[in-house]
Design a protein around this motif. Sequence first.
Motif, PDB file in Angstrom:
ATOM      1  N   THR A  15       2.725  -1.251 -15.037  1.00  0.00           N
ATOM      2  CA  THR A  15       2.143  -1.890 -15.251  1.00  0.00           C
ATOM      3  C   THR A  15       2.813  -2.855 -13.802  1.00  0.00           C
ATOM      4  N   GLY A  16       3.657  -2.295 -13.095  1.00  0.00           N
ATOM      5  CA  GLY A  16       3.300  -3.868 -12.364  1.00  0.00           C
ATOM      6  C   GLY A  16       2.446  -3.003 -11.113  1.00  0.00           C
ATOM      7  N   LEU A  17       2.212  -1.834 -10.698  1.00  0.00           N
ATOM      8  CA  LEU A  17       1.031  -2.484 -10.166  1.00  0.00           C
ATOM      9  C   LEU A  17      -0.632  -2.256 -10.352  1.00  0.00           C
ATOM     10  N   LEU A  18      -0.549  -2.600 -12.018  1.00  0.00           N
ATOM     11  CA  LEU A  18      -1.743  -3.532 -12.624  1.00  0.00           C
ATOM     12  C   LEU A  18      -2.528  -4.626 -11.373  1.00  0.00           C
ATOM     13  N   GLU A  19      -1.257  -5.453 -10.723  1.00  0.00           N
ATOM     14  CA  GLU A  19      -2.013  -5.913 -10.168  1.00  0.00           C
ATOM     15  C   GLU A  19      -2.606  -6.194  -8.591  1.00  0.00           C
ATOM     16  N   HIS A  20      -2.511  -4.200  -8.551  1.00  0.00           N
ATOM     17  CA  HIS A  20      -3.119  -4.082  -7.366  1.00  0.00           C
ATOM     18  C   HIS A  20      -4.610  -3.046  -7.617  1.00  0.00           C
ATOM     19  N   GLU A  21      -5.018  -3.104  -9.052  1.00  0.00           N
ATOM     20  CA  GLU A  21      -5.411  -2.658  -9.663  1.00  0.00           C
ATOM     21  C   GLU A  21      -6.730  -2.537  -8.920  1.00  0.00           C
ATOM     22  N   HIS A  22      -7.540  -3.801  -8.187  1.00  0.00           N
ATOM     23  CA  HIS A  22      -8.244  -4.494  -8.330  1.00  0.00           C
ATOM     24  C   HIS A  22      -8.804  -3.967  -6.333  1.00  0.00           C
TER      25      HIS A  22
END
Length: 224
Positions: A15-22
């Motif tokens: 979930t924390g990695l979603l911040e960097h998905e773009h």
Amino acid sequence: QAVAQALRQTHVALTGLLEHEHASLSLAQRCSGLEAGVPLFTTLLNYRHGASASEDSGQSWEGMEILGTRERTNYPFGLYVNDRDGGFELVAHIAQQVGAQRVAEYVRQTLEGLVQALARRPSMAAVEVAVLDDEEDASLRQKGISLRAGLDAQPLHRLVERQAINQPGAIALRCEDQTLTYGELNARANGVAHRLMALGVVPETRVGIAMQRSVEMVVGLLAI
């Protein structure tokens, strides 16, 4: 670590990695500190969530017919999770020398083990979840190899000690022109360990190690 706790931590991390998905691949390459031309990663895990093909088909497909599709990748290890219609499928693109079917079976077996553990024994240690099916596990055991329960859930230095007793003359470590047998590796690590204890090191003491990759580095890690 218990299965339930391990899965919760994994969920939080993803979930924390979603911040960097773009984030762009070029940005990730710059932040990695790797030299230009060095692969950023060689393993790909892709979770794909979407509607089924029947739901996707609409006016945009009128007059057209899909004859076939084929996915390709440049990565030697790619695992895709297609989440559709309340279920999911696994698609593996794996280098031929390893085998996609083999890896897919490992993942399927592990997922089944995790689901069963959550339903029956959520406090079970995650390392006890079986990765191999009974047939392959039996085949490996006939060859003297056991991968169940995380190699008996023993720490690495205990496994080295076991090999030092069972196969003291077998090569355990090779670095450039240096080699150590299990007997030699275990003896050297024990020597360093006793030196550390003489200096006051006890369980839970933090010991730092800073050196280039070498035989001495592995000896030091085992000693610590």
